[in-house]
Motif scaffolding. Sequence first.
Motif, PDB file in Angstrom:
ATOM      1  N   PRO A 145       0.813  -1.225   0.000  1.00  0.00           N
ATOM      2  CA  PRO A 145       0.000   0.000   0.000  1.00  0.00           C
ATOM      3  C   PRO A 145       0.838   1.263   0.000  1.00  0.00           C
ATOM      4  O   PRO A 145       0.358   2.317  -0.338  1.00  0.00           O
ATOM      5  N   THR A 146       2.108   1.182   0.375  1.00  0.00           N
ATOM      6  CA  THR A 146       2.946   2.372   0.312  1.00  0.00           C
ATOM      7  C   THR A 146       3.194   2.776  -1.128  1.00  0.00           C
ATOM      8  O   THR A 146       3.566   3.903  -1.401  1.00  0.00           O
ATOM      9  N   GLU A 147       2.979   1.832  -2.074  1.00  0.00           N
ATOM     10  CA  GLU A 147       3.118   2.179  -3.479  1.00  0.00           C
ATOM     11  C   GLU A 147       1.785   2.684  -4.036  1.00  0.00           C
ATOM     12  O   GLU A 147       1.743   3.557  -4.881  1.00  0.00           O
ATOM     13  N   ARG A 148       0.677   2.111  -3.557  1.00  0.00           N
ATOM     14  CA  ARG A 148      -0.633   2.449  -4.096  1.00  0.00           C
ATOM     15  C   ARG A 148      -1.245   3.661  -3.421  1.00  0.00           C
ATOM     16  O   ARG A 148      -2.093   4.328  -3.970  1.00  0.00           O
ATOM     17  N   TYR A 149      -0.808   3.920  -2.197  1.00  0.00           N
ATOM     18  CA  TYR A 149      -1.477   4.930  -1.382  1.00  0.00           C
ATOM     19  C   TYR A 149      -0.450   5.958  -0.944  1.00  0.00           C
ATOM     20  O   TYR A 149       0.107   5.862   0.117  1.00  0.00           O
ATOM     21  N   ALA A 150      -0.153   6.876  -1.827  1.00  0.00           N
ATOM     22  CA  ALA A 150       0.902   7.840  -1.557  1.00  0.00           C
ATOM     23  C   ALA A 150       0.373   9.185  -1.090  1.00  0.00           C
ATOM     24  O   ALA A 150       1.129  10.110  -0.902  1.00  0.00           O
ATOM     25  N   HIS A 151      -0.954   9.288  -0.911  1.00  0.00           N
ATOM     26  CA  HIS A 151      -1.535  10.554  -0.448  1.00  0.00           C
ATOM     27  C   HIS A 151      -1.060  10.839   0.966  1.00  0.00           C
ATOM     28  O   HIS A 151      -1.242  10.058   1.881  1.00  0.00           O
ATOM     29  N   GLU A 152      -0.436  11.988   1.147  1.00  0.00           N
ATOM     30  CA  GLU A 152       0.154  12.290   2.439  1.00  0.00           C
ATOM     31  C   GLU A 152      -0.830  12.932   3.398  1.00  0.00           C
ATOM     32  O   GLU A 152      -0.573  13.028   4.586  1.00  0.00           O
TER      33      GLU A 152
ATOM     34  N   VAL B 296       0.861   3.562   5.729  1.00  0.00           N
ATOM     35  CA  VAL B 296       0.405   3.748   4.345  1.00  0.00           C
ATOM     36  C   VAL B 296       0.705   5.167   3.866  1.00  0.00           C
ATOM     37  O   VAL B 296       0.075   5.678   2.940  1.00  0.00           O
ATOM     38  N   LYS B 297       1.653   5.799   4.516  1.00  0.00           N
ATOM     39  CA  LYS B 297       2.144   7.128   4.140  1.00  0.00           C
ATOM     40  C   LYS B 297       1.086   8.218   4.219  1.00  0.00           C
ATOM     41  O   LYS B 297       1.189   9.244   3.540  1.00  0.00           O
ATOM     42  N   ASN B 298       0.064   8.011   5.047  1.00  0.00           N
ATOM     43  CA  ASN B 298      -0.903   9.086   5.276  1.00  0.00           C
ATOM     44  C   ASN B 298      -0.450   9.859   6.506  1.00  0.00           C
ATOM     45  O   ASN B 298      -1.014   9.760   7.594  1.00  0.00           O
TER      46      ASN B 298
END
Length: 721
Positions: A168-175, A238-240
């Motif tokens: 998900p760190t690749e698919r979900y990059a919205h910070e 997930v980089k949020n």
Amino acid sequence: MASYCLLLFLILPKIIFSFADTLYTDKCKLGVETLAKKDTAAAVHYFNQSIILYNDAPSYFELGKLTYSYKPIADIGTAFDHVYEAVELDPQNIEYRLYLAFLREERYYDKRINFLQRSYAATDYQDILKMDSTCAAAWANLGRLKAEDFWEYQTSESKLDTNKAIDPTERYAHEGDVEAEQFRIEYEYKKQDYGLLSYSGFVLEDFLQAENSLIRAIKFNPALASSSLDLAKLYYSVKNFGFAITVLENAVKHDSTNKDYHLYLGLFYYSVNLITKSEKEFSKAFLLMNKKERDDYTYNSVLMMIEQRFPYKLESLPGEQVRDIIKLFWQIYDPLYITDQNERIVEHYVRMVYANMFLGSRKLEIAGWQTNRGEVALRYGIPPRVIRYRDDIQLGPKTEVWEYGDKSFAFTDQFKNNEYEFALEHRSQVPINTFEEIKKLRKEKFQEYHPKFEGHSFNASKNFYQFRSQKNKTDLYACYSINLQDSLQGDYYFNKGHRAGLFFFDKNYYKIFESKKSFPFEPGKNKIVKTLYSPALPDSGFISFEILRNNDMGVHALKEKFTIKNLSGGTLALSDIVLADRLSTDSNFVNGFERKDISLLPNPGNYFGTNNLPYLYYEVYNLKKGEDNLTNFEQEITIESAEEKSGFEEFLSSIGSLFGLGGADKITLTSNYQTFETDPQIFLQIDMGEYEPGNYKITLLVKDNFGGIETARTALFYWEK
């Protein structure tokens, strides 16, 4: 309903319980009273008597707790049996059910054969919520279990099939924004797409269940620190980062004395380049730590990282000497001396928090930074990419691979209990022998650090000029220019002014000097030209030149080896060549510098055209005088193209020179001088009107006709008609 939490280990999840009052027999009450007086044997006797006489649930429960927690008789299996009986006798008692679920988790970690107990614990928490949907403790523990499942499988691949759980760190990059949606701030659960639509199967479901459960836990009990930490950690994974920050900023409002809140915030702020806020959070956390934990961050972990670089054991040295070595290490790798914080130290704290957050060993009670994976994280940073390989879902070893671009590390969890060790090639699922590789890296490349700043890097032209000073010193000028017409670094970015700094260290990294200045914004100009100055004794070492914008903390930095020249000897010497936009003997230039009665406005980028012909300035030292008390020297200035030629062009140039036809791209000007001064200042303006645009090199050669020696300097510049 009272609540308490049992902290299994400092770095590991907190298991949360909730208790309700219940009827105790006289024997059971005596057991509780004697236990409070630390008479354990008598307490066990009373609990057993109560069970024989009344077969009561409270006695089973108290005996189960005692059997688990009292080391001389500690037995997880027996404790589980006692609490299980309590639940059988009183199935509506949430207190008993919570503790039973906790013991299931303990059995799972205690013996491999109990691998199903963890899923049974999750079922227990779900059953409790059917009885009481507001039980914060059950929501918290269920959320933690689902979050652990998500972290475990989010980057996994099976070696038996081709199904891949997408990272998900690749698919979900919205910070995410720190000002997150209101329903997030208020922790109202809404099931919606997180950008994980392509992330298939149970891992997505684990994420959503974990988030739902943790949000509800916080809603029903905002004081549950572990749930706030787990939820923030879930978003971070997930980089949020925006949601992660929001969760803990709200948590801090309830309890500002929780050091883990501040440690996690330090990591999260750093992830969005808020370096100053990150450093402040770490400072708050250190004030709340005990000495041992603080030493792990500031001393023990650094010692582990650097000790094998030394031919002797650092541990054999007095503590103060080791601390001086650590201080020097941080100074060497500080990327910006102009800021109040050391960005390299902040990065180290970030790596420590990450290691302790994700990499600890629950069974061995080892902090994350002390594990094999933790060592690599401290040395080389948070891994950019992680892949886990497993033979199947429940049995067989797991291998975790960390990819850093130019190198990879493999770790094997041989018994599938989350105790990862450096992989041996014949015992791993990938052909990487990290066990041997790390031995070499500890000495040859013991750490790696890529500086991270709050603002973006920007371009600046700069030049260093050295002249003779008084008392055997050398005057060092650092001149720089910034093009404000560049859209990436225009007026907006400099409208609050900027700071600049010049720092020099000797070969042992002892600071010799520093020069720092703040400059206000000057509206209406197309470029900024400024100068920093410092006199210094000749030496070899390292120089750092830094510019920091006040508006957005944008950075320009140069750190390199540097030699401060010795121009005070008795032999012929030349200063550096200054190529200047303007030169005057009548007025001073505020942003330039003066050499005696000559004022210079350098062009640090050495970029000239028909509207600003270059002035050339230099100083000669230690010329010999003749009988007439005059010096006699020859100046030879050669201007030639610095462009790389093709092979054919080189051939034509050589042929042309052979027949006397060449030299169009090269000219030499020779002049003879006689002066009363042995250290004259020389300047002239160069007319480049007949030259084609391009890069050029000036070579200055000075011959002392009396001394019989010569010396030279060179400079590069660009000419545009």
